[in-house]
Design a protein around this motif. Structure first.
Motif, PDB file in Angstrom:
ATOM      1  N   GLU A  42       0.833  -1.207   0.000  1.00 17.12           N
ATOM      2  CA  GLU A  42       0.000   0.000   0.000  1.00 17.12           C
ATOM      3  C   GLU A  42       0.869   1.258   0.000  1.00 17.12           C
ATOM      4  OE1 GLU A  42      -4.062  -1.588   2.240  1.00 17.12           O
ATOM      5  OE2 GLU A  42      -2.430  -0.701   3.419  1.00 17.12           O
ATOM      6  N   THR A  43       2.021   1.206   0.677  1.00 10.72           N
ATOM      7  CA  THR A  43       2.943   2.339   0.667  1.00 10.72           C
ATOM      8  C   THR A  43       3.523   2.557  -0.731  1.00 10.72           C
ATOM      9  OG1 THR A  43       3.518   1.911   2.973  1.00 10.72           O
ATOM     10  CG2 THR A  43       5.047   3.264   1.693  1.00 10.72           C
ATOM     11  N   ILE A  44       3.904   1.466  -1.398  1.00 12.57           N
ATOM     12  CA  ILE A  44       4.460   1.570  -2.753  1.00 12.57           C
ATOM     13  C   ILE A  44       3.405   2.113  -3.718  1.00 12.57           C
ATOM     14  CG2 ILE A  44       5.395   0.245  -4.681  1.00 12.57           C
ATOM     15  CD1 ILE A  44       6.635  -1.649  -2.611  1.00 12.57           C
ATOM     16  N   VAL A  45       2.166   1.612  -3.612  1.00  7.28           N
ATOM     17  CA  VAL A  45       1.089   2.093  -4.479  1.00  7.28           C
ATOM     18  C   VAL A  45       0.823   3.566  -4.233  1.00  7.28           C
ATOM     19  CG1 VAL A  45      -1.378   1.890  -4.955  1.00  7.28           C
ATOM     20  CG2 VAL A  45       0.018  -0.164  -4.773  1.00  7.28           C
ATOM     21  N   SER A  46       0.834   3.992  -2.969  1.00  9.37           N
ATOM     22  CA  SER A  46       0.628   5.418  -2.657  1.00  9.37           C
ATOM     23  C   SER A  46       1.717   6.279  -3.275  1.00  9.37           C
ATOM     24  CB  SER A  46       0.593   5.613  -1.139  1.00  9.37           C
ATOM     25  OG  SER A  46      -0.470   4.913  -0.566  1.00  9.37           O
ATOM     26  N   GLU A  58       3.466   9.323  -9.874  1.00 12.09           N
ATOM     27  CA  GLU A  58       3.292   8.867 -11.255  1.00 12.09           C
ATOM     28  C   GLU A  58       1.833   8.963 -11.669  1.00 12.09           C
ATOM     29  OE1 GLU A  58       5.917   8.130 -12.904  1.00 12.09           O
ATOM     30  OE2 GLU A  58       7.387   7.849 -11.311  1.00 12.09           O
ATOM     31  N   ALA A  59       1.185  10.037 -11.272  1.00 14.87           N
ATOM     32  CA  ALA A  59      -0.255  10.176 -11.514  1.00 14.87           C
ATOM     33  C   ALA A  59      -0.585  10.202 -13.003  1.00 14.87           C
ATOM     34  CB  ALA A  59      -0.767  11.439 -10.836  1.00 14.87           C
ATOM     35  N   LYS A  60       0.280  10.783 -13.825  1.00 14.80           N
ATOM     36  CA  LYS A  60      -0.011  10.877 -15.260  1.00 14.80           C
ATOM     37  C   LYS A  60       0.110   9.518 -15.944  1.00 14.80           C
ATOM     38  CE  LYS A  60       1.418  15.711 -15.763  1.00 14.80           C
ATOM     39  NZ  LYS A  60       2.332  16.642 -16.468  1.00 14.80           N
ATOM     40  N   ALA A  61       1.077   8.732 -15.513  1.00 16.97           N
ATOM     41  CA  ALA A  61       1.287   7.438 -16.151  1.00 16.97           C
ATOM     42  C   ALA A  61       0.261   6.394 -15.693  1.00 16.97           C
ATOM     43  CB  ALA A  61       2.693   6.936 -15.849  1.00 16.97           C
ATOM     44  N   LEU A  62      -0.230   6.547 -14.484  1.00 19.94           N
ATOM     45  CA  LEU A  62      -1.214   5.592 -13.944  1.00 19.94           C
ATOM     46  C   LEU A  62      -2.453   6.369 -13.536  1.00 19.94           C
ATOM     47  CD1 LEU A  62      -1.458   2.546 -13.174  1.00 19.94           C
ATOM     48  CD2 LEU A  62      -0.913   3.227 -10.847  1.00 19.94           C
ATOM     49  N   ARG A  63      -3.505   6.235 -14.317  1.00 18.61           N
ATOM     50  CA  ARG A  63      -4.688   7.072 -14.129  1.00 18.61           C
ATOM     51  C   ARG A  63      -5.765   6.417 -13.261  1.00 18.61           C
ATOM     52  NH1 ARG A  63      -6.504   8.591 -20.039  1.00 18.61           N
ATOM     53  NH2 ARG A  63      -6.182   6.342 -20.272  1.00 18.61           N
ATOM     54  N   HIS A  64      -5.470   5.305 -12.644  1.00 17.94           N
ATOM     55  CA  HIS A  64      -6.467   4.655 -11.785  1.00 17.94           C
ATOM     56  C   HIS A  64      -5.811   4.216 -10.479  1.00 17.94           C
ATOM     57  CE1 HIS A  64      -4.623   1.320 -14.089  1.00 17.94           C
ATOM     58  NE2 HIS A  64      -4.739   0.651 -12.942  1.00 17.94           N
ATOM     59  N   ASP A  65      -6.649   4.101  -9.456  1.00 11.85           N
ATOM     60  CA  ASP A  65      -6.173   3.607  -8.166  1.00 11.85           C
ATOM     61  C   ASP A  65      -5.987   2.092  -8.227  1.00 11.85           C
ATOM     62  OD1 ASP A  65      -6.219   6.116  -7.053  1.00 11.85           O
ATOM     63  OD2 ASP A  65      -8.282   5.896  -6.310  1.00 11.85           O
ATOM     64  N   ILE A  66      -5.083   1.587  -7.409  1.00 10.42           N
ATOM     65  CA  ILE A  66      -4.843   0.143  -7.315  1.00 10.42           C
ATOM     66  C   ILE A  66      -5.124  -0.287  -5.887  1.00 10.42           C
ATOM     67  CG2 ILE A  66      -3.175  -1.712  -7.599  1.00 10.42           C
ATOM     68  CD1 ILE A  66      -1.645   0.047  -9.528  1.00 10.42           C
ATOM     69  N   GLN A  67      -6.067  -1.185  -5.737  1.00 10.26           N
ATOM     70  CA  GLN A  67      -6.390  -1.699  -4.404  1.00 10.26           C
ATOM     71  C   GLN A  67      -5.531  -2.923  -4.096  1.00 10.26           C
ATOM     72  OE1 GLN A  67     -10.682  -2.372  -4.716  1.00 10.26           O
ATOM     73  NE2 GLN A  67     -10.996  -0.652  -3.320  1.00 10.26           N
ATOM     74  N   VAL A  68      -5.075  -3.002  -2.846  1.00  5.31           N
ATOM     75  CA  VAL A  68      -4.374  -4.197  -2.361  1.00  5.31           C
ATOM     76  C   VAL A  68      -5.380  -4.983  -1.516  1.00  5.31           C
ATOM     77  CG1 VAL A  68      -2.424  -5.108  -1.081  1.00  5.31           C
ATOM     78  CG2 VAL A  68      -2.189  -2.957  -2.351  1.00  5.31           C
TER      79      VAL A  68
END
Length: 928
Positions: free
Chosen positions: A226-230, A236-246
């Protein structure tokens, strides 16, 4: 004495209780005995047998024959009928428990496989959901590949096809250093591994990360991910436009699949952790095919831990039950035949389709592959399957019109409706959409008009249709139930019947993480623990809209030996790393976020920082009372009302008994046992009336004790002491002749002679009393109450015989005079002798003669010098019962001279020599 489950009716055993008892008995941990209450045997079973087989005549010869008939009936009941009944009862209990267990296994597997696949949220800008990816993570125990598997990540598409994997040894094994997850991206021990995971995520852009819950370390690994995803979302908000749930997910089925024949066939050159990561992703895609693949020849499915008692079922029994569950769910959900052919891992569900099986399913797939690799409609299957198999199976095959040629699609093939009902459905469709040109256009109109409004499937055309009126019309030849089923299927063809997938909440996460250690954190469990955090503990609390820290006193955070964190309430002062023994006091599946002080750096660069850790609400204690108090946990787990714990008095008796010097003797006799009186009492409770045994006397050598069971309810044991004469010194053998202490100088050559000349005559006299019309079972108080009620009802003198529970070896004559003003029942003792009965200094050969004598002489005349009461002293040695009371030439025994015993009820308004209310000096007519 031991704690025990006592007198629990068999019908109260529920669930798998009897299976556990049977297993414990086989291991020698407990003893299990089934018995019919002695009073039921005597008052119901034997009593009915006596009515059927005994003679009603009262002559001497008939009585003698009745005595032997009773012996035969008792032998038939106790030695033949009861053992068979007990065996049948045990078999019935085992069968009932197994049937319950089978249903439980089926229900538990149903919970696993009846969950719909995870469905990604789709936005218009995201494109086709089939382009999305699933990332899975399986924690590994080894940081070095030579010692085992490392933590592994895998990428799968939404169809379950494997794309890529990554192994990260740095995040394997114990993850203590990850307390402060905010430092992961900078810490020299973790930043390289964190960067590799970040790059892996950026390359594949997964929609979700499924984290296996195979270890308690997965909770820390979840915080790391969750820390890495945050960090990715922020930087990297522009490259990844969706949230990732763990999301934590069960690892039970993936772990079994790793070593299955299906995994070995499909992935022969990858590590077990990679296989497990692939299986974890496929469970997200669809749990049914992966579970179905575990029903191979090796029957891997029996390794799935569904219930703590499932080991009591054989492997074949388990597989049979679980197969039935799979058949039910597969035929309800249906199988996309073309996906099963295209993706081999999805083909395993075909074996559970009605009418198929392993062999036919395999042949079906091979035939379809040879003929082009896809099927457009159900009719094509008729040429591959036989007519009967096709009839059974065709309705379970589903077809997606987007995957096959449009002109070959029969729209109803995309529903659960059987082809034999197509004509009836099309006739109904035309009625639903009367303006349509034909059934095909009407069907398309209906299917396109379905929408979902607040989880409700709505179709205006179908909803407005009068189904009941249509079904009631005989011309339509359709039942109301079938018409309703058709309408539901038309509104939502092959609608998902499984429960919707839901993200695990805190309670479910705790269940997943603690599944393998639940026995190690059960209430009352003693554990070894290591102190982790003990300084400056606090938690955040909202106060008036302002968050403030509330300090926690007398508490530290410890890690139990099973790896999970717990809260230790203690006044002791501990440091990090201290070892302490604790007992689990409370377990709640909720999380607490607790802050603590942590020292960073060394030497002059040391600084104290605040960090936060999430801990499940598991409370443990280490006080002396908490560690030593077992009574509390006995009451928690042993809450059955039939459970009898050891009382304080029993514990003291056991200590005294252990100090006693019971001399075991090598006497060979079928009714001799080297046991004490406490053990004798326990054994006699389950024996029939008339049972007896000989045992050592606490009086030492030269004496034996004899115990005879006279009655079951209340339990009356007659105890007599046997004196040995002529016994050789320095030997334990039985001396002779033998005499009974209470019965004078009568000599016996051996124990068999005592049985024949004393015990059998005594029991014959007891049976004579029990068969008398005035005999009553019960204690002194019970008999007294019944006599008073009987006197008040009949208005005449009431009299009853009963066995005296306070003075074993005596009958009790109880009576209430018609005109008695005291309102009390009177009692007199009758001594049992081998030769008859002793009452008021006279000997009688039968109870009936005593009854006649008492009617003529209801009042005992006072004596000038009444004899002293002859109570035999209670043996002060441990475990010896009070001896039976002797009469020493007089009746009445202990009762003589008491105001409610003896003297025939003198007083209470009754004058001697003037029997009021009894004409002619005796009892009135009808009184007896």
């Amino acid at each position: 004495p031991v704690s025990k489950l006592d007198m629990k009716p068999l019908y109260l055993f529920k669930e798998a209780e009897w299976l556990f008892l049977t297993a414990a008995e086989k291991e020698g941990l407990i003893k299990v005995s089934i018995s019919v209450p002695a009073e039921v045997l005597e008052e119901t079973i034997l009593s009915n047998f006596n009515k059927m087989f005994l003679s009603s005549s009262q002559g001497p010869m008939e009585k003698e024959w009745n005595y032997y008939r009773k012996k035969i009936l008792q032998d038939a009941v106790y030695n033949h009928l009861l053992p068979l009944l007990k065996m049948e009862a045990k078999n019935a209990l085992v069968k009932e428990a197994k049937e319950w267990l089978k249903q439980e296994l089926s229900d538990e597997l149903w919970k696993v496989v009846s969950v719909a696949p995870w469905a990604p949220e789709t936005d218009e800008d995201d494109g086709d959901s089939r382009d999305k990816q699933i990332m899975t993570c399986v924690w590994g125990p080894a940081k070095d590949s030579s010692q085992g598997s490392a933590t592994t990540f895998a990428i799968l598409d939404t169809e379950g096809d494997f794309k890529d994997f990554l192994e990260v040894p740095a995040f394997s094994g114990k993850l203590f250093w990850s307390d402060n997850c905010q430092d992961i991206m900078q810490d020299v021990r973790s930043k390289a591994a964190a960067a590799s995971i970040k790059d892996f995520i950026m390359i594949h852009k997964p929609t979700v990360i499924a984290l296996g819950s195979g270890s308690i370390e997965c909770l820390r690994l979840k915080n790391i991910l969750e820390t890495i995803v945050s960090d990715i979302v922020v930087n990297e908000a522009k490259a990844l436009r969706h949230d990732i749930q763990v999301i934590l997910a069960s690892q039970a089925i993936p772990h079994l699949w790793t070593t299955s024949s299906a995994a070995a066939t499909e992935f022969s050159n990858v590590s077990e952790n990679v296989k497990e990561a692939i299986a974890l992703g496929r469970v997200f895609v669809d749990p049914l095919p992966l579970t179905a693949s575990l029903f191979s020849q090796q029957k891997e499915i029996v390794g799935l831990n569904l219930h703590e008692a499932q080991q009591f079922l054989s492997l074949d029994e388990q597989v049979s039950v679980l197969e039935k569950c799979m058949i039910t769910i597969v035929n309800q959900v249906g199988v996309d035949i073309n996906k099963a052919v295209k993706q081999p891992w999805k083909a395993y569900t075909l074996a559970f389709v009605a009418g198929l099986g392993d062999r036919k399913a395999t042949k079906l797939v091979e035939t379809i592959k040879r003929n082009g690799g896809y099927i457009s409609n159900r009719e094509q299957l008729a040429g591959i399957l036989g007519p009967k198999v096709w009839e059974n199976a065709c309705a379970m095959f589903r077809f997606d019109r987007d995957d096959v040629a449009y002109d070959a699609v029969e729209l109803l093939d995309g529903t659960r409706i059987h082809p034999e009902s197509y004509d009836a459905v099309k006739k109904m469709i035309v009625k639903i959409v009367p303006d349509s040109m034909d059934a095909e256009s009407a069907l398309e109109h209906i299917m396109q008009g379905t929408s979902l409004i607040k989880d409700n499937i709505v179709n205006k055309s179908v909803d407005k249709f009068q189904i009941k009126e249509y079904a009631n019309d005989p011309a339509n030849k359709v039942t109301l139930k079938s018409a309703i089923d058709f309408s539901y299927e038309l509104k939502s063809p092959f609608a998902e019947v499984r429960d919707a997938w839901r993200k695990p909440n805190t309670v479910k996460e705790f269940e997943l993480l603690s599944n393998d250690i639940k026995d190690m954190i059960k209430l009352g469990r003693l554990c070894n623990a290591v102190v982790m955090y003990a300084r400056g503990l606090s938690y955040d609390e909202m106060d008036g809209g302002v968050m403030r820290q509330v300090p926690i006193r007398d508490m530290c955070i410890v890690e139990l030996d099973c790896g999970i964190m717990a809260l230790l309430h203690t006044r002791d002062r501990f440091r990090r790393g201290d070892e302490v023994q604790v007992r689990v006091m409370d377990v709640k599946p909720s999380k607490k976020a607790i802050s603590f002080n942590s020292i960073k750096g060394t030497g002059f660069n040391q600084r104290e920082t605040r960090q936060e850790v999430e801990v499940f609400d598991i409370r443990v204690g280490n006080s002396q009372v908490e560690l030593e108090d077992l009574t509390k946990w006995e009451s928690v787990y042993c809450n059955d009302r039939h459970y009898k714990p050891i009382t304080l008095e029993e514990s003291r008796m056991e200590i005294r008994q252990s100090r006693s010097r019971l001399i075991k003797r090598p006497i060979k006799h079928p009714f001799y046992k080297n046991i004490d009186y406490i053990q004798t009492q326990a054994e006699m409770k389950t024996k029939e009336t008339g049972s007896f045994l000989f045992r050592p006397s606490s009086g030492g050598l030269g004496k034996l004790s004899m115990t005879i069971k006279l009655a079951s309810k209340p339990l009356i044991l007659m105890n007599e002491q046997i004196e040995e004469h002529g016994r050789e010194k320095h030997t334990l053998s039985l001396g002779k002749p033998l005499t009974l202490t209470r019965f004078g100088g009568e000599e016996y050559d051996d124990l068999d002679e005592i049985v024949g000349r004393f015990i059998e005559p005594i029991m014959s006299k007891v049976e004579d009393a029990k068969t008398h019309k005035k005999f009553m079972r019960g204690t002194k108080e019970e008999v007294s109450k019944k006599l008073l009620r009987e006197r008040d009802r009949t208005k005449v003198t009431s009299i009853r015989f009963s066995l005296d529970e306070s003075h074993p070896g005596y009958l009790r004559l109880s009576y209430v005079f018609q005109n008695s003003q005291s309102g009390k029942a009177r009692h007199e003792l009758i001594s049992l002798l081998p030769t008859g009965f002793r009452f008021r200094d006279e000997t009688f050969h039968s109870v009936n003669r005593i009854y006649d004598y008492f009617k003529r002489n209801p009042v005992q005349k006072p004596k000038d010098d009444p004899p002293m009461q002859q109570d035999y002293e209670r043996d002060q040695r441990v475990g010896e019962p009070q001896r039976s009371y002797g009469d020493r030439g007089h009746g009445g025994g202990d009762y003589y001279g008491r105001d409610d015993y003896g003297q025939g009820g003198a007083g209470g308004g009754y004058q001697y020599g003037q029997p009021q209310g009894y004409p002619q000096g005796g009892y009135g007519q009808g009184g007896y």
